[in-house]
Structures are given as C-alpha cells and as structure tokens.
Design a protein around this motif. Structure first.
Motif, PDB file in Angstrom:
ATOM      1  N   UNK A  83     -10.941   8.999   3.925  1.00 52.01           N
ATOM      2  CA  UNK A  83     -11.816  10.091   4.358  1.00 52.01           C
ATOM      3  C   UNK A  83     -11.126  11.450   4.426  1.00 52.01           C
ATOM      4  N   UNK A  84      -9.820  11.478   4.672  1.00 56.43           N
ATOM      5  CA  UNK A  84      -9.111  12.759   4.728  1.00 56.43           C
ATOM      6  C   UNK A  84      -8.712  13.279   3.351  1.00 56.43           C
ATOM      7  N   UNK A  85      -9.115  12.565   2.289  1.00 58.50           N
ATOM      8  CA  UNK A  85      -8.815  12.999   0.926  1.00 58.50           C
ATOM      9  C   UNK A  85      -7.543  12.426   0.348  1.00 58.50           C
ATOM     10  N   UNK A  86      -6.745  11.754   1.157  1.00 54.74           N
ATOM     11  CA  UNK A  86      -5.499  11.188   0.638  1.00 54.74           C
ATOM     12  C   UNK A  86      -5.793  10.020  -0.303  1.00 54.74           C
ATOM     13  N   UNK A  87      -4.921   9.863  -1.277  1.00 53.34           N
ATOM     14  CA  UNK A  87      -5.090   8.828  -2.306  1.00 53.34           C
ATOM     15  C   UNK A  87      -3.981   7.796  -2.143  1.00 53.34           C
ATOM     16  N   UNK A  88      -4.395   6.523  -2.112  1.00 50.84           N
ATOM     17  CA  UNK A  88      -3.463   5.407  -1.915  1.00 50.84           C
ATOM     18  C   UNK A  88      -3.542   4.443  -3.089  1.00 50.84           C
ATOM     19  N   UNK A  89      -2.388   3.924  -3.503  1.00 45.16           N
ATOM     20  CA  UNK A  89      -2.323   2.817  -4.454  1.00 45.16           C
ATOM     21  C   UNK A  89      -2.252   1.526  -3.651  1.00 45.16           C
ATOM     22  N   UNK A  90      -3.126   0.561  -3.995  1.00 45.03           N
ATOM     23  CA  UNK A  90      -3.190  -0.674  -3.212  1.00 45.03           C
ATOM     24  C   UNK A  90      -3.001  -1.938  -4.051  1.00 45.03           C
ATOM     25  N   UNK A  91      -2.746  -1.781  -5.352  1.00 40.48           N
ATOM     26  CA  UNK A  91      -2.552  -2.953  -6.196  1.00 40.48           C
ATOM     27  C   UNK A  91      -2.571  -2.583  -7.663  1.00 40.48           C
ATOM     28  N   UNK A  92      -2.446  -3.583  -8.506  1.00 36.24           N
ATOM     29  CA  UNK A  92      -2.460  -3.378  -9.953  1.00 36.24           C
ATOM     30  C   UNK A  92      -3.367  -4.403 -10.618  1.00 36.24           C
ATOM     31  N   UNK A  93      -3.809  -4.070 -11.814  1.00 37.59           N
ATOM     32  CA  UNK A  93      -4.584  -5.004 -12.636  1.00 37.59           C
ATOM     33  C   UNK A  93      -4.003  -4.977 -14.043  1.00 37.59           C
ATOM     34  N   UNK A  94      -3.830  -6.140 -14.621  1.00 39.65           N
ATOM     35  CA  UNK A  94      -3.263  -6.228 -15.955  1.00 39.65           C
ATOM     36  C   UNK A  94      -4.262  -5.768 -17.003  1.00 39.65           C
TER      37      UNK A  94
ATOM     38  N   UNK B  74       0.870  -1.170   0.000  1.00 43.21           N
ATOM     39  CA  UNK B  74       0.000   0.000   0.000  1.00 43.21           C
ATOM     40  C   UNK B  74       0.912   1.227   0.000  1.00 43.21           C
ATOM     41  N   UNK B  75       0.602   2.202  -0.839  1.00 44.15           N
ATOM     42  CA  UNK B  75       1.472   3.373  -0.948  1.00 44.15           C
ATOM     43  C   UNK B  75       0.632   4.636  -1.110  1.00 44.15           C
ATOM     44  N   UNK B  76       0.882   5.613  -0.261  1.00 40.13           N
ATOM     45  CA  UNK B  76       0.221   6.909  -0.391  1.00 40.13           C
ATOM     46  C   UNK B  76       0.856   7.662  -1.549  1.00 40.13           C
ATOM     47  N   UNK B  77       0.018   8.107  -2.508  1.00 40.11           N
ATOM     48  CA  UNK B  77       0.559   8.795  -3.678  1.00 40.11           C
ATOM     49  C   UNK B  77       0.232  10.278  -3.691  1.00 40.11           C
ATOM     50  N   UNK B  78      -0.749  10.706  -2.898  1.00 40.19           N
ATOM     51  CA  UNK B  78      -1.098  12.128  -2.883  1.00 40.19           C
ATOM     52  C   UNK B  78      -1.923  12.458  -1.644  1.00 40.19           C
ATOM     53  N   UNK B  79      -1.771  13.670  -1.149  1.00 35.29           N
ATOM     54  CA  UNK B  79      -2.637  14.135  -0.063  1.00 35.29           C
ATOM     55  C   UNK B  79      -4.051  14.381  -0.571  1.00 35.29           C
ATOM     56  N   UNK B  80      -4.135  14.791  -1.846  1.00 31.28           N
ATOM     57  CA  UNK B  80      -5.438  15.068  -2.449  1.00 31.28           C
ATOM     58  C   UNK B  80      -5.248  15.245  -3.951  1.00 31.28           C
ATOM     59  N   UNK B  81      -6.211  14.812  -4.745  1.00 34.90           N
ATOM     60  CA  UNK B  81      -6.223  15.078  -6.184  1.00 34.90           C
ATOM     61  C   UNK B  81      -7.570  15.708  -6.521  1.00 34.90           C
ATOM     62  N   UNK B  82      -7.541  16.921  -7.005  1.00 31.57           N
ATOM     63  CA  UNK B  82      -8.769  17.657  -7.306  1.00 31.57           C
ATOM     64  C   UNK B  82      -9.307  17.278  -8.685  1.00 31.57           C
TER      65      UNK B  82
END
Length: 217
Positions: free
Chosen positions: A166-177, A72-80
């Motif tokens: 809920x705080x708006x942060x965006x996380x990457x949690x996996x991939x799909x081919x 799991x990796x946090x990629x952004x605090x928020x993306x508008x």
C-alpha cells in the motif's frame, strides 16, 4: 704465415643482410600474431558454444536455481509507469529487472538471456509497451509476458514474482521458471499451503499485506 682480420663486408652487403634479418623477424612476429589471434578466436567461440549448450541443457546455473526458499526482498520504494529497475534476486548472482508499463502493470524477470546468458535490457521506446532486449544476438522478449518475441532465444525469461505494498514499495517474493505461471512458481517454492499461493490467480499477484517477518531480508 700472418693472420689478418677479415675484411668488413661492403656497406651494401651489410644493409642487405640487416634488411633480410628484419624481414625474417617481422614475418615470424606476424605468424605468431596470426596464430595467437586464431587461438583466441577459437577459444572464445568454443567457450560461447559450450556456454550455450550448458545453459540450454541446464548444466549451468539458471536464474532462481538455488537451494531453499527464496526470501522476501524489498527492491524499490516505488516504481513509476514507464520506469525499470535492475536488482539481484533471489541470490546475489541472479540479475533481475522490474518494469512498470504505462498502464501500471508491474512485471519482473530474470535479466539473463536464455540464449547465451547475456544481459537483458529494457527499451521503453520500442512499441506500445516497450520491450526486453538482448543486444548480443538481437533477442527480444515481450515485456508483459517474458515470452520470446524475436531472435534466437530458445525460451522465455524466468519470472520474478513482484508485489506492491500500500505504501508503493515493491517486493520480490519468489521466482517462476520459463513456462511456469507466477502461481505455479510460488506454490512450487513455498508449498501449496503457502499464505499467498491461492491468491496468485490468473498470473497477477495481489498485494499480500506485510510480508511475514521471518522471510524479510
């Protein structure tokens, strides 16, 4: 019998010989330059062809083809809405892109074109939802699905599974081919008994709450 120095050539003869030598040298240099140019072109063309075959056949590294379960990796605090973000996931060599469409839909993809592995860019101003675009050979991918919309790419972009906290942060949690749904990719990587596998219904990930501490980076 006396030995005398040879008479120097007349000025006109000397100039003609010098011009002839210079012409020969320029011709030789030009021939070398042409040969070098053709060799470079052949090498680059061959490299692109081999690279394309390698990517298409799966010999070369594809996005997400790494051993183990991706973190799991946090990629952004928020993306508008209307914004995009370039990041690396799941590995440092895997270029990825996140886009937030105007209606709030959040999507993540590999940023490596499936044609010849050029970079994929986000063009917000194109169409009603923007597009993912490869400038090398005019490849276009649908921003909402990642599928090929135009150009030579043979298949859609692999996906990066993104969730928003809920705080708006965006996380990457996996991939799909390419061709996999988000649920199929997540369940393949983490097993059908994973905590979010059953919640990724309809291809739309639901915010999982706080990611497991052991899998955060």
């Amino acid at each position: 019998m006396s030995v005398t120095d040879p008479e120097p050539p007349a000025p006109g003869v000397r100039a003609d010989a010098a011009q002839e030598a210079l012409h020969d040298r320029i011709a030789a240099d030009s021939l070398t330059t042409r040969r070098d140019y053709l060799r470079i072109v052949a090498t680059v063309s061959g490299g692109l062809a081999v690279g394309g075959i390698g990517v298409a056949s799966g010999i070369l590294h594809r996005h997400g083809d790494s051993e183990g379960v991706p973190p799991f990796k946090k990629v952004a605090d928020r993306i508008e809405p209307g914004e995009s973000l370039a990041f690396r996931y799941p590995g440092d060599e895997d270029r990825a892109i996140a886009v937030r469409m105007e209606d709030g839909t959040l999507a993540g993809y590999s940023a490596v074109c499936t044609h010849l592995a050029c970079a994929v860019l986000w063009r917000k101003e194109r169409g009603s939802e923007g597009e993912l675009y490869c400038p090398c050979h005019e490849g276009v991918f649908d921003a909402r699905t990642g599928e090929v919309a135009a150009g030579p790419p043979p298949r859609g972009l692999p996906k990066v599974i993104l969730v928003e906290q809920p705080d708006g942060s965006v996380w990457a949690i996996g991939t799909a081919r390419s061709g996999e749904s988000l649920q199929e990719g997540y369940c393949r990587e983490r097993g059908a008994g994973g905590p979010l596998c059953a919640r990724l219904e309809g291809g739309a990930p639901q915010a999982p709450g706080r990611p497991e501490r052991s899998e955060r980076t």
